[in-house]
Motif scaffolding. Structure first.
Motif, PDB file in Angstrom:
ATOM      1  N   VAL A 379      74.192  22.953  46.986  1.00 43.78           N
ATOM      2  CA  VAL A 379      75.356  23.615  46.400  1.00 43.78           C
ATOM      3  C   VAL A 379      76.117  22.636  45.506  1.00 43.78           C
ATOM      4  CG1 VAL A 379      77.534  24.805  46.890  1.00 43.78           C
ATOM      5  CG2 VAL A 379      75.536  25.189  48.350  1.00 43.78           C
ATOM      6  N   LYS A 380      76.538  23.114  44.355  1.00 46.25           N
ATOM      7  CA  LYS A 380      77.269  22.272  43.423  1.00 46.25           C
ATOM      8  C   LYS A 380      78.611  21.849  44.030  1.00 46.25           C
ATOM      9  CE  LYS A 380      75.413  24.607  39.314  1.00 46.25           C
ATOM     10  NZ  LYS A 380      75.747  25.462  38.148  1.00 46.25           N
ATOM     11  N   PRO A 381      79.077  20.633  43.758  1.00 42.00           N
ATOM     12  CA  PRO A 381      80.430  20.249  44.192  1.00 42.00           C
ATOM     13  C   PRO A 381      81.460  21.246  43.669  1.00 42.00           C
ATOM     14  CG  PRO A 381      79.218  18.332  43.403  1.00 42.00           C
ATOM     15  CD  PRO A 381      78.376  19.530  43.070  1.00 42.00           C
ATOM     16  N   GLY A 382      82.395  21.622  44.527  1.00 43.96           N
ATOM     17  CA  GLY A 382      83.375  22.621  44.151  1.00 43.96           C
ATOM     18  C   GLY A 382      82.911  24.042  44.397  1.00 43.96           C
ATOM     19  N   GLY A 383      81.686  24.200  44.898  1.00 51.35           N
ATOM     20  CA  GLY A 383      81.147  25.520  45.167  1.00 51.35           C
ATOM     21  C   GLY A 383      81.633  26.086  46.486  1.00 51.35           C
ATOM     22  N   ASP A 400      83.148  18.584  49.833  1.00 50.61           N
ATOM     23  CA  ASP A 400      83.449  18.863  48.429  1.00 50.61           C
ATOM     24  C   ASP A 400      83.159  20.321  48.072  1.00 50.61           C
ATOM     25  OD1 ASP A 400      80.724  18.633  48.733  1.00 50.61           O
ATOM     26  OD2 ASP A 400      80.392  17.544  46.855  1.00 50.61           O
ATOM     27  N   VAL A 401      83.092  21.189  49.083  1.00 56.09           N
ATOM     28  CA  VAL A 401      82.907  22.622  48.864  1.00 56.09           C
ATOM     29  C   VAL A 401      83.881  23.382  49.759  1.00 56.09           C
ATOM     30  CG1 VAL A 401      80.460  22.384  48.289  1.00 56.09           C
ATOM     31  CG2 VAL A 401      81.122  22.817  50.650  1.00 56.09           C
ATOM     32  N   ARG A 402      84.100  24.660  49.434  1.00 53.13           N
ATOM     33  CA  ARG A 402      84.885  25.518  50.332  1.00 53.13           C
ATOM     34  C   ARG A 402      83.923  26.221  51.272  1.00 53.13           C
ATOM     35  NH1 ARG A 402      89.062  29.514  47.875  1.00 53.13           N
ATOM     36  NH2 ARG A 402      89.586  29.594  50.082  1.00 53.13           N
ATOM     37  N   ALA A 403      84.268  26.255  52.555  1.00 55.31           N
ATOM     38  CA  ALA A 403      83.382  26.846  53.560  1.00 55.31           C
ATOM     39  C   ALA A 403      84.066  28.025  54.236  1.00 55.31           C
ATOM     40  CB  ALA A 403      82.990  25.794  54.592  1.00 55.31           C
ATOM     41  N   SER A 476      87.730  26.677  54.317  1.00 59.78           N
ATOM     42  CA  SER A 476      88.370  25.372  54.396  1.00 59.78           C
ATOM     43  C   SER A 476      88.632  24.847  53.004  1.00 59.78           C
ATOM     44  CB  SER A 476      87.463  24.396  55.160  1.00 59.78           C
ATOM     45  OG  SER A 476      86.216  24.293  54.504  1.00 59.78           O
ATOM     46  N   PRO A 477      89.807  24.236  52.760  1.00 58.12           N
ATOM     47  CA  PRO A 477      90.107  23.742  51.404  1.00 58.12           C
ATOM     48  C   PRO A 477      89.212  22.573  51.041  1.00 58.12           C
ATOM     49  CG  PRO A 477      91.759  22.989  52.978  1.00 58.12           C
ATOM     50  CD  PRO A 477      90.879  23.957  53.726  1.00 58.12           C
ATOM     51  N   LEU A 478      89.084  22.367  49.739  1.00 56.32           N
ATOM     52  CA  LEU A 478      88.289  21.228  49.277  1.00 56.32           C
ATOM     53  C   LEU A 478      88.947  19.929  49.697  1.00 56.32           C
ATOM     54  CD1 LEU A 478      87.334  22.335  45.670  1.00 56.32           C
ATOM     55  CD2 LEU A 478      85.861  22.250  47.658  1.00 56.32           C
TER      56      LEU A 478
END
Length: 496
Positions: A379-383, A400-403, A476-478
């Motif tokens: 997954v791309k960073p920020g994805g 580095d992603v939102r989950a 979850s926030p980045l």
């Protein structure tokens, strides 16, 4: 003043960086004829001034990596299917110059029906058929063009007519059809014959530019490694053994094909109204306002077979179409009906989409733990990652992603049907990204379901996903990436 008389064709890359950074040599074996034919084709493309129009179709075989070398449009095709792909391109890109480049195992064996029907339709394409009388890429098995008494891996005592049949003359078969305009067999046995091949290749491409119709050039080409010969001996063997079986020369050269070039213009596009009539749907059934797509969506949906992974991808793609967006859907699955791995790639864009493949998704929908394990790092960073926490016992490790950890299987079971878990998770994705609206999702689901008695429970799945999202249980926030450690993290250590 220094004048360069001879240089590499512009249609070939200066260096083959797709093969390896700075690479200057091809993957072909020493003495192979593919390199010779590649150069002849590239020179013809340059001289005809058609580089920006050429689309090169290369199927499975030694030519499968032609996109390493040709600086033109390239499409890799399934084994034997290059003529079908070329026909589709011909009918959708009126200005394209389409090349189908095939070997003997590919064209004369696996794809024989494809080439015969494309030729019989008189498709305005150019086919270059490399005949080296053997399956080259896969280790030297007998091909349809293997000559009698020729030894191969699968005919160690030589090919015999009573058990393996006779070698197939492709040029002669195509010549039995009415539609083709140009058929010629050439040889790479010596320099003089290479120059004749050069002229035939140019003629075949010029015919397409002039919209004359189907052209085929069969090239008798050396395969020294599989023939177990030196490159020099291989060229001599073409003349002594192949040419008597496959005589070189022109079989057909028509000034005009059986079809009027005016008839080859792209047919008029069907109106949206006509398409709706064909599908039996009214405009009101599927029309929704077009969304403003904030970001192109590259979505990977993954899980076990039976979890609705592929149908989720189709549903998402259909919603994107209903929103007036462009989309692609590409499935990948095992042979099992249930329990095997499956994933789907979906691209959604306001503009053209270059490839249906999603290698670096910006959104991952993971329905089980193996899917999260397999695709989390892609997954791309920020994805964003949307997880079925009912079946995934761990949290997303990326910072580095939102989950989003949504217990969709438990929620679906509460509603009364485990198979709607995918719709719940798709609802969360829709609300979070805005790529599709819930209004569109509600409109498209009834059109997608074969069993209309399941419409209501799918609507309840949308309500459940909306309620989960409305309650603020967002992802979850980045977080900034965690500092790298020299050793493995505790999450990487085996658990007792």
């Amino acid at each position: 003043m220094l004048t360069i008389k001879h240089q590499k064709a512009r249609s070939l890359y200066p260096t083959f960086d797709r093969k390896a950074p700075g690479a200057e040599t091809s993957h072909y074996c020493p003495g192979c004829g593919h390199g010779t034919v590649h150069n002849l084709i590239a020179e013809a493309i340059d001289d005809l001034g058609i580089q920006d129009r050429v689309i090169f179709c290369s199927p499975v075989g030694c030519s499968v990596f032609a996109y390493y070398y040709f600086d033109v449009g390239n499409i890799q095709c399934a084994h034997g299917r290059a003529p079908a792909i070329a026909s589709a391109i011909r009918r959708t890109r009126d200005d394209a110059v389409v090349i189908s480049y095939q070997g003997d195992g590919d064209l004369a064996g696996i794809g024989m029906s494809q080439i015969v029907h494309a030729a019989n339709r008189g498709e305005n394409i150019t086919v270059f058929f490399i005949n080296n009388a053997i399956y080259g890429m896969t280790g030297g098995q007998m091909a349809p063009t293997t000559i009698l008494s020729q030894k191969t891996v699968t005919t160690p005592h030589g090919r015999h007519a009573d058990s393996e049949g006779f070698p197939i003359g492709v040029a002669e078969i195509i010549n039995s059809l009415q539609a083709p305009v140009f058929i010629e067999r050439v040889s790479l046995a010596d320099a003089k014959k290479v120059m004749k091949a050069r002229m035939a290749i140019r003629k075949a491409l010029r015919n397409q530019v002039e919209r004359k119709g189907f052209s085929l050039v069969e090239v008798l080409s050396p395969c020294p490694v599989n023939w177990k010969m030196t490159p020099v001996a291989a060229r001599k063997w073409i003349e002594e053994a192949l040419e008597p079986v496959f005589p070189v020369g022109n079989l057909r050269d028509l000034a005009k094909g059986p079809f009027d070039p005016a008839d080859r213009k792209r047919p008029a596009k069907l109106s949206d109204r006509k398409i709706l009539d064909i599908l039996g749907a009214s405009e009101e059934e599927i029309h929704t306002p077009t969304v403003e797509l904030a970001e192109e969506q590259n979505v990977k949906i993954a899980g076990f077979g039976g979890q609705g992974v592929l149908s989720t991808g189709i549903l998402l793609a259909n919603c994107a179409i209903a929103e007036g967006l462009r989309t692609t859907w590409l499935p990948s699955y095992g042979a099992e009906m249930r329990g095997g791995t499956a994933n789907a790639s979906v691209n959604i864009s306001a503009g053209p989409i270059g490839s249906p493949i999603v290698a670096r998704p910006n959104a991952l929908i993971a329905m089980n733990l193996p899917s999260l394990d397999a695709f989390e790092d892609t997954v791309k960073p920020g994805g964003r990652i949307y997880v079925n926490s009912s079946l995934v016992p761990r949290q997303v490790r990326r910072t580095d992603v939102r989950a989003f950890h949504v217990p969709v299987t438990d929620m679906a079971n509460t509603i009364g049907a485990a198979q709607i878990a995918n719709v719940i998770l798709l609802t969360v994705y829709a609300l979070d990204t805005g790529a599709i609206t819930l209004e569109t999702l509600r409109r498209v689901i009834p059109l997608s379901l074969k069993r209309k008695n399941l419409v209501d429970i799918n609507m309840r799945a949308i309500d459940a996903g909306s309620e989960w999202y409305r309650q603020g249980q967002h992802g979850s926030p980045l977080q900034p990436p965690a500092p790298q450690k020299n050793g493995p993290s505790s999450a990487d250590l085996p658990q007792r």
